[in-house]
Design an enzyme around this catalytic site. Structure first.
Site, short mmCIF file in Angstrom:
data_model
loop_
_atom_site.label_atom_id
_atom_site.label_comp_id
_atom_site.label_asym_id
_atom_site.label_seq_id
_atom_site.Cartn_x
_atom_site.Cartn_y
_atom_site.Cartn_z
N GLU A 116 8.71 -41.55 -66.32
CA GLU A 116 7.24 -41.70 -66.25
C GLU A 116 6.85 -43.16 -66.08
O GLU A 116 7.44 -44.05 -66.73
CB GLU A 116 6.64 -41.14 -67.54
CG GLU A 116 5.38 -40.36 -67.33
CD GLU A 116 5.56 -39.13 -66.44
OE1 GLU A 116 5.29 -39.25 -65.23
OE2 GLU A 116 5.93 -38.07 -66.97
N ASP A 260 3.83 -37.96 -57.03
CA ASP A 260 3.07 -36.71 -56.95
C ASP A 260 3.04 -36.17 -55.52
O ASP A 260 3.32 -34.99 -55.27
CB ASP A 260 1.63 -36.93 -57.45
CG ASP A 260 1.61 -37.49 -58.85
OD1 ASP A 260 2.70 -37.57 -59.46
OD2 ASP A 260 0.54 -37.88 -59.32
C1 GLA Z 1 0.34 -40.33 -62.05
C2 GLA Z 1 0.59 -41.04 -60.73
C3 GLA Z 1 2.08 -41.06 -60.41
C4 GLA Z 1 2.90 -41.60 -61.57
C5 GLA Z 1 2.51 -40.90 -62.88
C6 GLA Z 1 3.18 -41.53 -64.07
O1 GLA Z 1 0.67 -38.99 -61.94
O2 GLA Z 1 -0.09 -40.41 -59.69
O3 GLA Z 1 2.31 -41.82 -59.25
O4 GLA Z 1 2.80 -42.98 -61.68
O5 GLA Z 1 1.11 -40.92 -63.08
O6 GLA Z 1 4.54 -41.40 -63.99
#
Ligand code: GLA
Length: 474
Positions: A116, A260
């Site tokens: 994360e 994502d």
């Molecule tokens: C959000 C962002 C991702 C990532 C997560 C944390 O979902 O869109 O790119 O940084 O937070 O891991």
């Protein structure tokens, strides 16, 4: 989707043999110099043979067999209608490339199992696309407008595809936040030279919104795919993910990493995806046997653009800058040795040092996590999930009372192997790895005990790794 073993006739008259899920797309890559050295030297090539096989291993076997054939034998294979299915698949592909006027796109959410806040720090992340999705019913329009009908919110808006910079609707009113995602995708596609045509899209979702399960990326990829289908151009999935990320970073204003959009674009049923955000290499990994992935939605929401997400990103970049003042060779967070960080921690501002500790520790945890998945070690993977949560709570400071409560309760329940917050944090969901036989009881207990502790009602459900964004019936 089927696999094909194909032959190309190269400019020098020789045959080149390969395999692909889509021989037409592969031909384009070869002719663009992005296929193989041999075809690059002997382009243009013509697709002359395609034989369907059930899976990758059959494709690889047939490819090696054809490679050993003499040119005359290859010619006779090409003229054998029982083996060469090229005419059939050409007809199918033409039918598919007829731009449809109405179609439906499914675009999944994702859950991140481990890694994360390191996708914007060159780390490896371990997400999977899930069986919750956005469904988009698309109708093509002649005029260059985007008509959005967000069914879940009961909101409609209409905007011009020729005036995306103004971020206003046809009545010159500022676009509502939900419309920024599709408009941003159109804006990024156009900037990349990809035409976007008029669309009317009615869409709804069963992904909890703003809960860390990438409901926004699902919308972005769903629209990108809709424009690809409607306009008839085709780009690689990674390019599509990068353009959607650009829409989110530069149009919506959230400086997110690629995880994502990548997951929504590349999901593979039954598998986790390991994405190296530095090289963009990725691979699939099987989930541990006899385990269930359970998501618990805390019912606590926070809007990401207003939260500390962009602040954390800035802190990481400051931290790397400071570390570079002691070691100018550090090209990336991947080069930061934990003992080097440890030695300099006392000299860093406390918060910045804590963010750095999380990033370096999480990068290591994912590397170990990949090994656990390769070895089918669910216990080991679960421990890394708990460690990741502690680090997000204590060092990265993106957890909340609600998320911590979910993890604490989960840890006390039978069959729980690991639990952690998933996504950006500041509210949203936790992800839990649970022994399959305990999953139903786990789900019940977690939701009951969470309500006792917080007074909130969590939605707790098992989820399954699914395929990425796709045309319905494809
Ligand atoms: C959000 C962002 C991702 C990532 C997560 C944390 O979902 O869109 O790119 O940084 O937070 O891991």
């Amino acid at each position: 989707m089927a696999y094909y073993c194909y032959m190309l006739k190269c400019k020098n008259g020789n045959y080149y043999t390969g395999w692909s899920k889509d021989p037409f797309r592969r031909l384009k890559q070869h002719n663009a110099g992005r296929g193989a050295r041999y075809t690059r030297m002997n382009a243009p090539c013509e697709l002359v043979y395609a034989e369907e096989v059930p899976d990758l291993s059959a494709a690889l076997k047939l490819e090696s067999k054809i490679k050993t054939l003499k040119p005359a034998q290859k010619k006779s294979l090409i003229s054998n209608p029982e083996r060469n299915q090229l005419p059939k698949i050409t007809a199918l592909s033409k039918a598919r490339s007829k731009k449809p006027k109405h179609f439906t796109v499914l675009s999944p959410g994702r859950v991140n199992l481990l890694g994360e806040h390191i996708d914007y720090n060159d780390g490896i992340v371990l997400p999977m696309a899930i069986d919750r999705k956005v469904t988009l019913q698309v109708k093509t329009l002649k005029e260059p407008v985007l008509r959005l009908n967000a069914l879940d919110m009961d909101e409609k808006v209409e905007l011009s595809l020729e005036d995306l910079d103004s971020k206003t609707d046809l009545n010159q009113q500022p676009l509502p936040p939900f419309a920024l995602y599709p408009a941003g995708v159109a804006w990024a596609l156009k900037a990349a030279g990809l035409p976007v045509s008029g669309l009317e899209v009615s869409y709804s979702s069963d992904i909890p919104m703003g809960a860390g399960l990438s409901s926004s990326a699902a919308v972005e990829l769903g629209f990108a795919l809709a424009w690809q289908i409607a306009a008839g151009w085709e780009i690689e999935r990674m390019e599509m993910a990068l353009l959607c990320k650009q829409a989110e970073n530069d149009y919506v204003g959230l400086k997110s990493g690629l995880m994502d959009q990548f997951s929504v674009a590349h999901g593979v049923a039954g598998h986790a995806l390991a994405l190296d955000t530095r090289s963009l290499d990725w691979q699939t990994l099987r989930l541990p046997p006899d385990t269930s992935v359970v998501i618990a939605d805390s019912a606590q929401r926070r809007k990401l653009t207003e939260s500390g997400y962009n602040k954390r990103k800035q802190e990481c970049s400051d931290a790397l800058q400071i570390l570079r003042s002691w070691c100018s060779d550090l090209a990336s967070w991947r080069d930061v040795d934990p003992s080097f960080l440890e030695a300099h921690l006392a000299e860093m501002p406390t918060d910045i040092g804590k963010r750095a500790q999380h990033v370096v520790g999480e990068i290591q945890r994912v590397q170990q996590g990949c090994k656990c998945l390769e070895a089918g070690d669910a216990q080991g993977f679960g421990e890394l999930m708990f460690a990741s949560h502690s680090s997000l709570k204590e060092l990265y400071e993106v957890s909340s009372f609600e998320l911590d409560s979910l993890v604490e309760v989960a840890a006390s329940l039978p069959g729980c192997l690991g639990a952690r917050l998933t996504g950006a944090g500041f509210g949203g969901c936790t992800v839990n790895l649970v022994q399959k036989e305990f999953a139903p009881e786990f789900i019940e207990q977690l939701s009951n005990q969470y309500t006792k502790k917080t007074g909130l009602i969590a939605s707790v459900f098992e989820c399954f790794a699914s395929d990425g964004a796709r045309l319905l019936n494809d």
